[in-house]
Scaffold this motif. Structure first.
Motif, PDB file in Angstrom:
ATOM      1  N   ASP A  72       0.845  -1.351   0.352  1.00 13.03           N
ATOM      2  CA  ASP A  72       0.069   0.334   0.268  1.00 13.03           C
ATOM      3  C   ASP A  72       0.147   1.377   0.055  1.00 13.03           C
ATOM      4  N   LEU A  73      -0.017   2.416  -0.130  1.00 11.59           N
ATOM      5  CA  LEU A  73       0.950   3.507  -0.880  1.00 11.59           C
ATOM      6  C   LEU A  73       2.036   3.980   1.077  1.00 11.59           C
ATOM      7  N   THR A  74       1.184   3.531   1.786  1.00 12.37           N
ATOM      8  CA  THR A  74       2.359   3.761   3.576  1.00 12.37           C
ATOM      9  C   THR A  74       3.741   2.879   3.435  1.00 12.37           C
ATOM     10  N   GLN A  75       3.880   1.867   2.847  1.00 12.85           N
ATOM     11  CA  GLN A  75       4.548   0.704   2.238  1.00 12.85           C
ATOM     12  C   GLN A  75       5.722   0.971   0.984  1.00 12.85           C
ATOM     13  N   ASP A  76       4.625   1.649   0.301  1.00 11.99           N
ATOM     14  CA  ASP A  76       5.357   2.252  -1.434  1.00 11.99           C
ATOM     15  C   ASP A  76       6.338   3.870  -0.536  1.00 11.99           C
TER      16      ASP A  76
END
Length: 393
Positions: A72-76
């Motif tokens: 997801d974007l927090t990991q991206d």
């Protein structure tokens, strides 16, 4: 790279830690050693490209259902901060697959379109290219002039795009075109999946840019390019503008994270240089004005990192997918420019020499303030968004 278990797009903290560690090791022990060669040859070595494919980097943000890692974007953004630590050409190689091109398919494609393309995009078998920008339509997609008109059941596309990342090696163009004049129902922009081998597509020579050697862009011309009805993303003429805006907003958070990574590299290079280079028999880091530059650089990097993480959190939760991405991109890209400038200043004449990392970073990060919407456009989005919220109360 460890692949998370299929069946859920929730990547566990343990799995993500392994992905992040392997990416950091790849960047620092493999790619950084080749930075000078990449700059001189204006290309990413095949061995690095193949290793990136094997690690899943061409599909880290593609859902697991379609063969990606499902970050997801927090990991991206955590991954992007690592990728930004080296030449930005590395990230550019697979950035459109994961980002602005791939996310259009993920968010708006039909099941059939996803089945046909996403798994191959995730493995790197297909390089997807986001064909939006035109000579008179860069930061404002609403003014694009490329057209798509019906001919029987097919669409005929005509127009010219410019600065299109990965165009020289693209297998698939995600093409935005006007299907009708803007009206009360919307801007009349649609988006099409156009295989690169389709007759009528002409890709120009690679652009010669200020920086980011190894990241290829070019003009793309579409002359009576015929595609079937299955090429229209989502099967709807009214999806295009929303798809572009959504994909670009998400991409702005990613670009902000890249900026933090590049700024961190410039800072680290500067600290090392200040601690070892001497002037008048003492390390230049002993001078208070040099320490002040380093302090401002560190402050900017830390603030940018916190802002990126907050913007990503707000995106994933759905709390803010408009203002926060623009805030993050505006601050972090401008910050990276200031940090890179200070890094060259600390290095003195050495920092102006080709082959010195901060000289490359100085040129590379300049583009970050331009694409995915210029700094000026971000200010308009932020200011207009705040006023719009006030009026809605």
């Amino acid at each position: 790279m460890t692949t998370p278990a299929i069946g859920s797009d929730i990547v566990t903290a343990e799995d993500f830690r392994e992905i992040l560690n392997q990416t950091r090791d790849f960047v620092r022990s493999v790619v950084m050693k080749q930075e000078q060669r990449i700059a001189e040859d204006n290309r990413i070595p095949d061995r690095i490209a193949e290793q990136a494919k094997a690690m899943g980097l061409f599909g880290y943000a593609i859902p697991q259902q379609w063969g990606g890692l499902g970050l997801d974007l927090t990991q991206d953004v955590e991954l992007a901060m690592e990728l930004g630590y080296t030449t930005l050409a590395l990230r550019s190689m697979f950035g459109t697959n994961n980002g602005i091109a791939g996310q259009v398919l993920v968010g708006f494609g039909t099941t059939e379109q996803k089945t046909q393309w996403l798994e191959r995009i995730a493995t790197g078998e297909v390089v997807a290219s986001f064909a939006l920008t035109e000579s008179g339509a860069g930061s404002n997609p609403a003014s694009l002039r490329t057209t798509a008109r019906m001919s029987g059941s097919d669409w005929i596309i005509n127009g010219e795009k410019r600065f299109i990342t990965n165009a020289p090696v693209a297998d698939l163009f995600v093409v935005f075109a006007r299907t009708r004049p803007a009206d009360d129902n919307g801007p009349g922009i649609s988006v099409f999946l156009v295989p690169a081998g389709t007759p009528g597509i002409e890709v120009g020579p690679k652009d010669r840019k200020m920086g980011q050697e190894g990241a290829w862009t070019a003009e793309v011309r579409f002359q009576d390019v015929r595609v079937g009805p299955e090429a229209l993303i989502g099967g709807s003429e009214d999806i295009g503008y929303r798809a572009a805006m959504t994909s670009l907003a998400r991409g702005r958070v990613h670009i902000a994270a890249l900026s933090v990574g590049a700024a961190q590299r410039a800072l680290d290079e500067s600290v090392t240089y200040a601690a070892t280079a001497t002037q008048g028999g003492q390390p230049i880091g002993g001078f208070q004005l040099v320490q002040a530059l380093l302090a401002d650089m560190q402050t900017g990097v830390m603030a940018g990192r916190a802002l990126v993480r907050e913007a990503a959190r707000a995106w994933v939760s759905g709390e803010d997918r408009r203002i926060a991405p623009s805030v993050a991109k505006l601050y972090c890209t401008e910050m990276a420019g200031r940090v890179a400038d200070s890094a060259v200043q600390i290095h003195g004449g050495t920092g102006y020499m080709r082959g010195v990392p901060v000289e490359r970073i100085y040129r590379d990060v300049r583009l970050l303030r331009l694409y995915e919407g210029t700094s000026e456009i971000q200010r308009l989005i932020i200011g207009g968004g705040l006023l719009g919220k006030a009026r809605a109360r």
